[in-house]
Scaffold this motif. Structure first.
Motif, short mmCIF file in Angstrom:
data_model
loop_
_atom_site.label_atom_id
_atom_site.label_comp_id
_atom_site.label_asym_id
_atom_site.label_seq_id
_atom_site.Cartn_x
_atom_site.Cartn_y
_atom_site.Cartn_z
N ALA A 48 46.96 29.73 53.05
CA ALA A 48 48.02 28.72 53.00
C ALA A 48 49.32 29.35 52.54
O ALA A 48 49.37 30.02 51.51
CB ALA A 48 47.63 27.58 52.06
N SER A 49 50.37 29.14 53.32
CA SER A 49 51.70 29.62 52.93
C SER A 49 52.41 28.61 52.04
O SER A 49 53.30 28.97 51.27
CB SER A 49 52.54 29.89 54.19
OG SER A 49 51.94 30.89 54.98
N PHE A 50 52.03 27.34 52.17
CA PHE A 50 52.58 26.28 51.33
C PHE A 50 51.64 25.09 51.43
O PHE A 50 50.75 25.06 52.28
CB PHE A 50 54.00 25.90 51.77
CG PHE A 50 54.14 25.61 53.23
CD1 PHE A 50 53.93 24.33 53.73
CD2 PHE A 50 54.46 26.63 54.13
CE1 PHE A 50 54.06 24.07 55.09
CE2 PHE A 50 54.59 26.38 55.48
CZ PHE A 50 54.39 25.09 55.96
N VAL A 62 53.14 27.52 58.86
CA VAL A 62 54.43 28.10 59.20
C VAL A 62 55.48 26.99 59.13
O VAL A 62 55.16 25.81 59.30
CB VAL A 62 54.40 28.74 60.60
CG1 VAL A 62 54.24 27.69 61.69
CG2 VAL A 62 55.64 29.59 60.86
N GLU A 63 56.73 27.37 58.88
CA GLU A 63 57.80 26.39 58.87
C GLU A 63 59.10 27.03 59.34
O GLU A 63 59.26 28.25 59.33
CB GLU A 63 57.99 25.80 57.47
CG GLU A 63 58.44 26.77 56.42
CD GLU A 63 58.62 26.11 55.05
OE1 GLU A 63 59.12 24.96 55.02
OE2 GLU A 63 58.25 26.73 54.03
N ASN A 64 60.00 26.17 59.80
CA ASN A 64 61.37 26.61 60.09
C ASN A 64 62.31 25.64 59.39
O ASN A 64 61.89 24.86 58.53
CB ASN A 64 61.62 26.71 61.60
CG ASN A 64 61.42 25.39 62.34
OD1 ASN A 64 61.54 24.30 61.75
ND2 ASN A 64 61.11 25.46 63.62
N LEU A 69 54.37 23.14 59.88
CA LEU A 69 53.09 22.99 60.59
C LEU A 69 51.95 23.18 59.59
O LEU A 69 51.89 24.20 58.89
CB LEU A 69 52.98 24.02 61.71
CG LEU A 69 51.64 24.08 62.45
CD1 LEU A 69 51.36 22.76 63.18
CD2 LEU A 69 51.61 25.25 63.43
N PHE A 70 51.06 22.20 59.54
CA PHE A 70 49.88 22.24 58.70
C PHE A 70 48.63 22.27 59.58
O PHE A 70 48.66 21.79 60.72
CB PHE A 70 49.81 21.01 57.79
CG PHE A 70 50.96 20.88 56.83
CD1 PHE A 70 50.86 21.37 55.54
CD2 PHE A 70 52.16 20.28 57.23
CE1 PHE A 70 51.92 21.24 54.65
CE2 PHE A 70 53.22 20.15 56.35
CZ PHE A 70 53.10 20.64 55.04
N GLN A 146 52.38 34.56 65.63
CA GLN A 146 53.81 34.53 65.40
C GLN A 146 54.35 33.12 65.60
O GLN A 146 54.28 32.56 66.68
CB GLN A 146 54.52 35.48 66.38
CG GLN A 146 56.02 35.58 66.19
CD GLN A 146 56.41 36.22 64.87
OE1 GLN A 146 55.75 37.14 64.41
NE2 GLN A 146 57.48 35.71 64.26
N GLY A 147 54.87 32.53 64.55
CA GLY A 147 55.47 31.21 64.64
C GLY A 147 54.50 30.06 64.66
O GLY A 147 54.92 28.91 64.81
#
Length: 850
Positions: A48-50, A62-64, A69-70, A146-147
């Motif tokens: 998990a990145s967040f 991932v997020e921008n 995105l979960f 990626q992304g």
């Protein structure tokens, strides 16, 4: 249940079906399936990145700057958070477990991201879903890319199930098996099968074999008794039943989720779809419940039915069929409809959903030609309102075999799967853009950025609106000479007469006029294929064409000679066995004309043939070469922007996605000759090439499930392409005022279809659809309608529609980018709008440019 002989024949000919009738059973697919069987382990947990407490159990991948995105790497579920509004869009309804309406497979589907429909060797449809057939077996692999995220689903298991047990056993077979096993084996057989005295058979007891231990004992008993595949075939023949062995029925599908600015891009690569040779995948449904609205939520579903339509959440219309339409209409090589219908075509590959101040627009970027759009409301199968795309992978036809004087019908599958990825872009809108109007604006900008529209029309304020006029040159008619019948050309409008009609319209103040002229070459309206062009002498020949083209150029009349390239309306000079597209049954695809009286196909008349897409480029080249010397300045495409068809020729398959590419190549060739292009229909792939669209969708189909009709299509194309609907004199309108109001509301041009000769010239021909086309009975009314429509629309010439609103029932307001607007009242009674009284069947204008 099929006859036993058919079941036996199908079982005995299964290898032939796989190698011959079924093109889906390619070596690549078989190899891929072996790979799929071994790759069933659950993937390693994602890091998990967040995190976010509102998506409990999901990991931030991932997020921008706009989206997050979960994902749940165990179930395959995903969610997208719109940072601007805070709205979270789930792939599966968060409260689905509490749905009291959904049951069985419908309950499973609420937790699925994918559903696969597949064929067995009998041509029967089965299905698997990612919840029951992937998650339940812990066969979901997820990895960060990626992304975004890649998820690989493996459906099914190689472990034997109850479906491996024979459905029935005769008394003799049961006793034989019992005599070959020990006491425990006999007890297992007695438990697994129930005796049916009436039918003299033992029937499999599915309730008993649900038990894993009982199933294991029963399978061992059959193994100990030496029961074989050949024994099963004999039992099917004797007891008149069919049964598929599920062994090896394992599927694999890869899905990629990537964030791109304000969008989630969902891609199912063709290379990631793997299936057993004997079980070709017919259709893949993707994210069926993405963003689904519950029974207590307010919202709206947008579907691109014709001009566009809205389905309101929880509208209670569960007595009517769910919404389902193929993008770009029917593939005529698969067409089975024998009756006429008023269904509008889906011209734009989009769909959407609105919830309060948030919405998403789905854009099908890859796979649109094989896509079907589906939508439904709560109360039928579950408690949710939803919309989603599905994609055809392999189609099925039938082939009839004769064996010993008996006919057997067996399935025949598409030779190879469709050659395209399936990609859907989910664009998230919020605030004032969270509406169907906001979706239309977004899609227009999307097309503009991706060169999906021609360059903007500039200037032109107070220029007159185009008047569209279709003239029919000649038709074929049966005549007699001394009692002997023969086919001759019946001239209905010569080039000289066409000039006369145009002059009379200009004298009445109508213009600019855009003339579509059909029935002018290669044998009239139902002309031969245009691999070369021979102008019909009946309408004036080559000299008459040149003269009219020069006249049109001099008088500022846009001239569009009409050409059909996708359909061969005449069999003369057309080798149907070599040049027609072939159906899955192996026969040339042909369509019989409609009988207006019965609304059915009239098989006593000459059919039209579906042209093989491989010849479209050749026809375009031949037509362009021969048309050069006439300097027409334009061309009308009767079907190139309107129809997409496959060709199932063995060894020469062209699927519908490939057919789209061929059509686009032909459109490019025509544009290379600097010809203005008018076209019927206006499918999305053709839009960049067109200057004008006739028979553009200005209405929806009016399906019972739908609640409102909206001008989504006009909002997308206006300001880039001029358009008009169907000819007024051949339409269902009985009141010219209603037609005029539709033109004003949708910003469309006025359109008529005429001939110079009297209407009786159509009698005793195959063109009964031209029932009221003599120009003399319409010309004055046409000029009157045009003058009134033009007086308003010229103020908004080349302007985009920026807003459209339903003020009350039958009253609509259309706003143009200059700020000017038109309000129309379709009701017979007056209404009050903005403090002004608007009479019945009338309109008013306002704003800056009115």
């Amino acid at each position: 249940m099929r006859k036993i002989t058919c079941a036996l024949l199908a079982a005995c000919l299964l290898p032939a079906l796989v190698a011959g009738c079924s093109g889906a059973s390619s070596p690549q697919r078989s190899e891929e399936n072996r790979e799929a069987v071994s790759a069933v382990a659950q993937g390693k947990p994602l890091r998990a990145s967040f995190t976010d407490s509102r998506v409990d159990g999901m990991k931030g991948i991932v997020e921008n700057d706009r989206l997050q995105l979960f994902a749940d790497d165990q179930t395959g579920a995903i969610a997208v958070r719109n940072k601007q509004s805070g709205e979270i869009w789930h792939s599966n309804p968060p409260e689905r477990d509490s749905d009291s309406l959904a049951a069985g497979v419908n309950k499973e589907l609420l937790s699925s991201q994918l559903k696969l429909d597949f064929y067995n060797s009998f041509g029967q449809i089965g299905s698997v879903n990612s919840y029951a057939d992937s998650f339940a077996h812990k066969q979901i692999q997820a990895e960060a890319i990626q992304g975004g995220l890649r998820v690989v689903y493996t459906f099914g298991t190689a472990a034997k199930t109850a479906e491996d047990l024979p459905l029935m056993l005769s008394f003799e077979r049961f006793e034989s098996l019992s005599g070959k096993v020990d006491k425990a084996g006999r007890r297992a057989l007695m438990t697994a099968y129930r005796k049916d005295e009436a039918k003299s058979v033992y029937v499999r007891n599915d309730d008993a074999v649900k038990s894993a231990s009982q199933l294991k004992r029963t399978l061992k008993a059959f193994e100990d008794a030496g029961y074989t595949e050949e024994d099963l075939k004999k039992d099917m023949e004797e007891l008149n039943f069919t049964q598929e062995k599920p062994e090896g029925r394992i599927f694999k599908v890869t899905v990629e989720y990537v964030l791109d600015a304000d969008s989630l891009v969902v891609r199912v690569p063709a290379s990631g779809i793997r299936y057993p040779a004997n079980f070709p995948v017919n259709r893949i449904s993707v994210l069926s419940f993405f963003g689904a609205g519950g029974a207590n939520e307010e919202g709206t579903i947008f579907v691109p039915d014709g001009s566009g339509a809205l389905i309101h959440f929880n509208n209670g219309k569960i007595r009517y069929p769910a919404y389902q339409q193929s993008v770009y209409g029917s593939d005529l090589t698969m067409e089975r409809t024998e009756t006429a219908g008023r269904e509008q075509t889906v011209r734009l590959p989009v769909f959407g959903m609105i919830k309060d101040s948030d919405a998403f627009l789905g854009i099908i970027e890859d796979g649109a030609p094989v896509a079907t759009l589906n939508a439904d409301v709560s109360g039928r199968l579950n408690s949710y309102n939803y919309v989603y795309p599905s994609f055809n992978v392999v189609n099925k036809g039938q082939v009839t075999l004769n064996a010993k004087g008996k006919e057997r019908t067996l399935p025949k599958f598409q030779e190879s799967p469709v050659k395209t990825d399936f990609t859907i872009r989910y664009a998230f809108l919020s605030g004032k853009d969270a509406s169907w109007q906001g979706m239309a604006r977004y899609y227009q900008q999307y097309l503009e950025q991706h060169k999906g529209l021609p360059e903007r029309k500039t200037g032109g304020h107070s220029e007159d609106t185009p008047f569209y006029l279709q003239l029919v040159g000649s038709i074929s008619k049966r005549k007699h000479f001394v009692g002997i019948p023969y086919q001759a050309f019946e001239p209905l409008t010569t080039f000289q007469q066409a000039q006369s009609i145009v002059e009379q319209m200009q004298e009445r103040g109508v213009g600019p006029i855009r003339v579509k002229y059909s029935g002018w070459f290669n044998g009239g309206l139902d002309h031969q294929v245009p691999d070369n062009v021979a102008v019909d002498r009946a309408v004036g020949g080559s000299k008459g064409l040149r003269k009219f083209a020069a006249y049109a150029q001099e008088k500022g009349v846009a001239f569009y000679p009409d050409v059909a390239m996708v359909m061969a309306h005449s069999g003369k000079g057309f080798n149907e066995n070599e040049e027609a597209a072939v159906t899955l049954s192996g026969i040339p695809a042909k369509i019989y004309p409609l009988d207006l009286a019965t609304q059915g196909r009239d098989r006593s008349r000459s059919p039209s043939y579906v042209v093989s897409p491989r010849l479209v480029g050749k026809y375009a080249d031949g037509m362009l070469e021969d048309l050069k010397g006439y300097k027409t300045g334009g061309i009308s495409l009767r079907d190139l922007a309107d129809q997409l068809n496959s060709d199932y020729r063995i060894g020469g398959l062209i699927d519908r996605a490939e057919s789209e590419e061929i059509s686009v190549q032909a459109l490019n060739r025509i544009r290379g000759e600097n010809l203005k292009m008018m076209a019927d229909g206006g499918n999305a792939y053709a839009l960049p090439y067109l200057t004008d669209i006739t028979n553009a969708p200005l209405a929806s189909s009016g399906f019972k499930l739908e609640d409102e009709e909206v001008p989504f299509y006009p909002m997308v194309v206006r300001g880039y392409i001029d358009y008009t609907g169907e000819p007024y004199n051949l339409s269902a309108y009985t009141d010219y005022k209603q037609y005029m109001l539709k033109c004003l509301e949708y910003g469309a041009g006025v359109y008529f279809e005429w001939i110079y000769e009297p209407n009786y010239k159509i009698q005793d021909t195959e063109h009964s659809e031209l029932f009221a086309v003599h120009y003399g009975q319409w010309i004055d009314q046409a000029a009157e309608i045009y003058r009134e429509v033009n007086e308003t629309l010229k103020n908004f010439r080349n302007e985009r529609i920026v807003a459209h609103e339903k003020l009350e029932e039958g009253v609509y307001k259309t706003v143009y980018e200059s700020g000017g607007y038109v309000v129309v009242n379709y009701n017979l009674s007056p209404v009050t709008v903005e403090g002004r009284t608007l009479a019945g069947e009338s309109y008013m204008t306002g704003g800056e440019r009115s």
